[in-house]
Scaffold this active site. Structure first.
Site, PDB file in Angstrom:
ATOM      1  N   SER A  32       1.078  -1.191  -0.029  1.00 19.59           N
ATOM      2  CA  SER A  32      -0.076  -0.123   0.068  1.00 19.59           C
ATOM      3  C   SER A  32       0.915   1.126  -0.046  1.00 19.59           C
ATOM      4  O   SER A  32       1.734   1.519   0.916  1.00 19.59           O
ATOM      5  CB  SER A  32      -0.885  -0.193   1.315  1.00 19.59           C
TER       6      SER A  32
ATOM      7  N   HIS B 272      -1.247  -0.995  -4.388  1.00 22.94           N
ATOM      8  CA  HIS B 272      -2.509  -0.943  -3.782  1.00 22.94           C
ATOM      9  C   HIS B 272      -2.632   0.562  -3.426  1.00 22.94           C
ATOM     10  O   HIS B 272      -1.857   1.304  -2.655  1.00 22.94           O
ATOM     11  CB  HIS B 272      -2.479  -1.832  -2.529  1.00 22.94           C
TER      12      HIS B 272
ATOM     13  N   ASP C 242      -4.700   3.631  -1.956  1.00 23.88           N
ATOM     14  CA  ASP C 242      -6.057   3.987  -0.807  1.00 23.88           C
ATOM     15  C   ASP C 242      -6.259   5.419  -1.134  1.00 23.88           C
ATOM     16  O   ASP C 242      -5.778   6.356  -0.921  1.00 23.88           O
ATOM     17  CB  ASP C 242      -5.294   3.761   0.536  1.00 23.88           C
TER      18      ASP C 242
ATOM     19  N   MET D 148      -9.094   8.278  -0.325  1.00 21.53           N
ATOM     20  CA  MET D 148      -9.988   8.619   0.752  1.00 21.53           C
ATOM     21  C   MET D 148     -10.606  10.176   0.452  1.00 21.53           C
ATOM     22  O   MET D 148      -9.971  10.773  -0.165  1.00 21.53           O
ATOM     23  CB  MET D 148      -9.255   8.591   2.097  1.00 21.53           C
TER      24      MET D 148
ATOM     25  N   HIS E 173      -8.476   1.089  -4.104  1.00 24.97           N
ATOM     26  CA  HIS E 173      -9.384   0.850  -2.890  1.00 24.97           C
ATOM     27  C   HIS E 173      -9.978   2.271  -2.580  1.00 24.97           C
ATOM     28  O   HIS E 173      -9.335   3.095  -2.188  1.00 24.97           O
ATOM     29  CB  HIS E 173      -8.347   0.222  -1.784  1.00 24.97           C
TER      30      HIS E 173
ATOM     31  N   MET F   9     -12.276   4.523  -0.730  1.00 27.44           N
ATOM     32  CA  MET F   9     -12.948   4.687   0.528  1.00 27.44           C
ATOM     33  C   MET F   9     -13.509   6.104   0.409  1.00 27.44           C
ATOM     34  O   MET F   9     -13.282   7.181   1.158  1.00 27.44           O
ATOM     35  CB  MET F   9     -11.770   4.823   1.700  1.00 27.44           C
TER      36      MET F   9
ATOM     37  N   MET G 265     -11.557  -5.817   5.319  1.00 31.55           N
ATOM     38  CA  MET G 265     -10.798  -4.865   5.990  1.00 31.55           C
ATOM     39  C   MET G 265     -10.533  -5.544   7.384  1.00 31.55           C
ATOM     40  O   MET G 265     -11.260  -6.205   8.078  1.00 31.55           O
ATOM     41  CB  MET G 265     -11.557  -3.451   6.278  1.00 31.55           C
TER      42      MET G 265
ATOM     43  N   PHE H 110      -6.515   4.877   7.930  1.00 34.05           N
ATOM     44  CA  PHE H 110      -5.364   5.140   8.398  1.00 34.05           C
ATOM     45  C   PHE H 110      -4.405   3.792   8.347  1.00 34.05           C
ATOM     46  O   PHE H 110      -4.913   2.530   8.496  1.00 34.05           O
ATOM     47  CB  PHE H 110      -5.300   5.657   9.970  1.00 34.05           C
ATOM     48  N   GLY H 111      -3.041   3.945   8.026  1.00 33.78           N
ATOM     49  CA  GLY H 111      -2.116   2.727   7.991  1.00 33.78           C
ATOM     50  C   GLY H 111      -1.902   2.497   9.444  1.00 33.78           C
ATOM     51  O   GLY H 111      -1.952   3.430  10.385  1.00 33.78           O
ATOM     52  N   GLY H 112      -1.127   1.656   9.723  1.00 36.61           N
ATOM     53  CA  GLY H 112      -0.346   1.398  11.125  1.00 36.61           C
ATOM     54  C   GLY H 112      -1.276   1.021  12.257  1.00 36.61           C
ATOM     55  O   GLY H 112      -0.722   1.304  13.461  1.00 36.61           O
TER      56      GLY H 112
ATOM     57  N   ASP I 179      -6.626  -6.327   4.255  1.00 35.47           N
ATOM     58  CA  ASP I 179      -5.897  -5.247   4.223  1.00 35.47           C
ATOM     59  C   ASP I 179      -5.900  -4.849   5.526  1.00 35.47           C
ATOM     60  O   ASP I 179      -7.087  -4.418   6.299  1.00 35.47           O
ATOM     61  CB  ASP I 179      -6.627  -4.350   3.089  1.00 35.47           C
TER      62      ASP I 179
ATOM     63  N   GLY J 221      -2.999  -4.038   8.930  1.00 33.21           N
ATOM     64  CA  GLY J 221      -2.269  -4.480  10.020  1.00 33.21           C
ATOM     65  C   GLY J 221      -1.691  -5.852   9.712  1.00 33.21           C
ATOM     66  O   GLY J 221      -1.213  -7.054  10.384  1.00 33.21           O
TER      67      GLY J 221
ATOM     68  N   GLY K 175       1.125  -2.207   4.312  1.00 31.76           N
ATOM     69  CA  GLY K 175       1.621  -0.782   4.333  1.00 31.76           C
ATOM     70  C   GLY K 175       2.904  -0.649   5.008  1.00 31.76           C
ATOM     71  O   GLY K 175       3.969  -0.825   4.651  1.00 31.76           O
ATOM     72  N   SER K 176       2.716  -0.566   6.393  1.00 32.86           N
ATOM     73  CA  SER K 176       3.435  -0.100   7.175  1.00 32.86           C
ATOM     74  C   SER K 176       4.597  -1.474   7.208  1.00 32.86           C
ATOM     75  O   SER K 176       5.973  -1.130   7.476  1.00 32.86           O
ATOM     76  CB  SER K 176       2.993  -0.060   8.727  1.00 32.86           C
TER      77      SER K 176
HETATM   78  C1  DX5 Z   1      -6.324   1.701   5.477  1.00 32.35           C
HETATM   79  C2  DX5 Z   1      -6.042   1.109   4.279  1.00 32.35           C
HETATM   80  C3  DX5 Z   1      -4.848   0.390   4.148  1.00 32.35           C
HETATM   81  C4  DX5 Z   1      -3.589   0.588   4.847  1.00 32.35           C
HETATM   82  C5  DX5 Z   1      -2.775  -0.652   5.456  1.00 32.35           C
HETATM   83  O1  DX5 Z   1      -7.457   2.554   5.344  1.00 32.35           O
HETATM   84  O2  DX5 Z   1      -6.923   0.808   3.274  1.00 32.35           O
HETATM   85  O3  DX5 Z   1      -4.407   0.023   2.727  1.00 32.35           O
HETATM   86  O4  DX5 Z   1      -2.527   1.441   4.079  1.00 32.35           O
HETATM   87  O5  DX5 Z   1      -1.773  -0.125   6.066  1.00 32.35           O
HETATM   88  P1  DX5 Z   1      -0.977  -0.943   7.048  1.00 32.35           P
HETATM   89  O6  DX5 Z   1      -0.422  -2.156   6.553  1.00 32.35           O
HETATM   90  O7  DX5 Z   1       0.001  -0.006   7.780  1.00 32.35           O
HETATM   91  O8  DX5 Z   1      -2.258  -1.701   8.272  1.00 32.35           O
HETATM   92 ZN    ZN Z   2      -6.641  -0.377   1.253  1.00 33.12          ZN
END
Ligand code: DX5
Ligand code: ZN
Length: 216
Positions: free
Chosen positions: A8, A33, A35, A37, A66, A68, A137, A143-145, A175, A177, A197-198
């Site tokens: 991501s 990927h 994201d 928003m 994706h 959102m 999800m 948010f990531g992380g 997707d 964590g 992502g992270s």
């Molecule tokens: C969250 C996003 C994810 C996010 C995942 O809204 O849809 O794609 O980037 O990030 P990690 O892998 O850090 O949870």
């Molecule tokens: Zn995503």
């Protein structure tokens, strides 16, 4: 067959996006990927078409979009114009999901439906044969992380059962964590695609992190 890995870009360094995309190009990442928003469907805003249209020039990897956002049907043409392979829309954001899915396919993309953590997999029963992929999800989107929600593993098992019962070839993507530990549990449960992502971008060696996820 190896697990499909879709890093991501949300966790990339936005000041060095080209450098990070080139790293993904060199890596074994299967897709990228994206994201997207709107600050309405989720409490955050990421990036939009000016960024996506530039980044598609520096990668050949398939794009997994994706959305959102509320009313994602408004942007089917724009997403198609980016050359995206998959367009993921949230079930919670679509009043007429069947129509949206058909429109996405008509524009040459692979339709995928995304479920928030609270949305039961059973709501997909009647739309499953029309989908190329379901995105579960495993965190609340925005948010990531964030921390992985454990119940997601059970949802993968339920969805896999539904897919086998209906004999469709729908991919299961997860997707949020995702790391080596949660990723392993998801793949064992039946997940085909891992978004990360992270875990990828904060790793000392992102290319190796991608390789390890693919080997799960
Ligand atoms: C969250 C996003 C994810 C996010 C995942 O809204 O849809 O794609 O980037 O990030 P990690 O892998 O850090 O949870
Ligand atoms: Zn995503």
């Amino acid at each position: 067959m190896s697990t499909i890995v879709a890093p991501s870009l949300l966790a990339a360094d936005f000041l060095n996006l080209e450098r990070d995309i080139e790293m993904l190009n060199r890596s074994e990442a299967d897709w990228i990927h994206l994201d997207i928003m709107d600050g309405v469907f989720v409490p955050n805003i990421s990036f939009g078409f000016p960024v996506i249209n530039l980044l598609k020039k520096v990668t050949q990897k398939p794009l997994d979009a994706h959305l959102m956002i509320v009313q994602p049907e408004k942007f089917i043409d724009e997403i198609a114009a980016t050359g995206a392979t998959y367009m993921n829309v949230h079930l919670e954001a679509c009043m007429h999901l069947h129509r949206v899915v058909q429109e996405i396919r008509k524009k040459g993309m692979k339709p995928a439906v995304t479920l928030n953590p609270h949305t039961p997999v059973s709501l997909l029963e009647d739309i499953l044969p029309d989908l190329e992929m379901v995105l579960l999800m495993s965190v609340n989107p925005g948010f990531g992380g964030q921390q992985f929600i454990d119940n997601s593993v059970r949802k993968v098992v339920q969805l896999k059962e539904m897919i086998l019962k209906q004999q469709t070839s729908t991919l299961i993507e997860v997707d949020g964590g995702v790391n080596l530990e949660t990723g392993r549990r998801l793949v064992n449960a039946g997940a085909d695609v891992l978004v990360a992502g992270s875990f990828v971008f904060s790793s000392e060696n992102p290319e190796e992190a991608i390789r390890m996820l693919r080997a799960l």
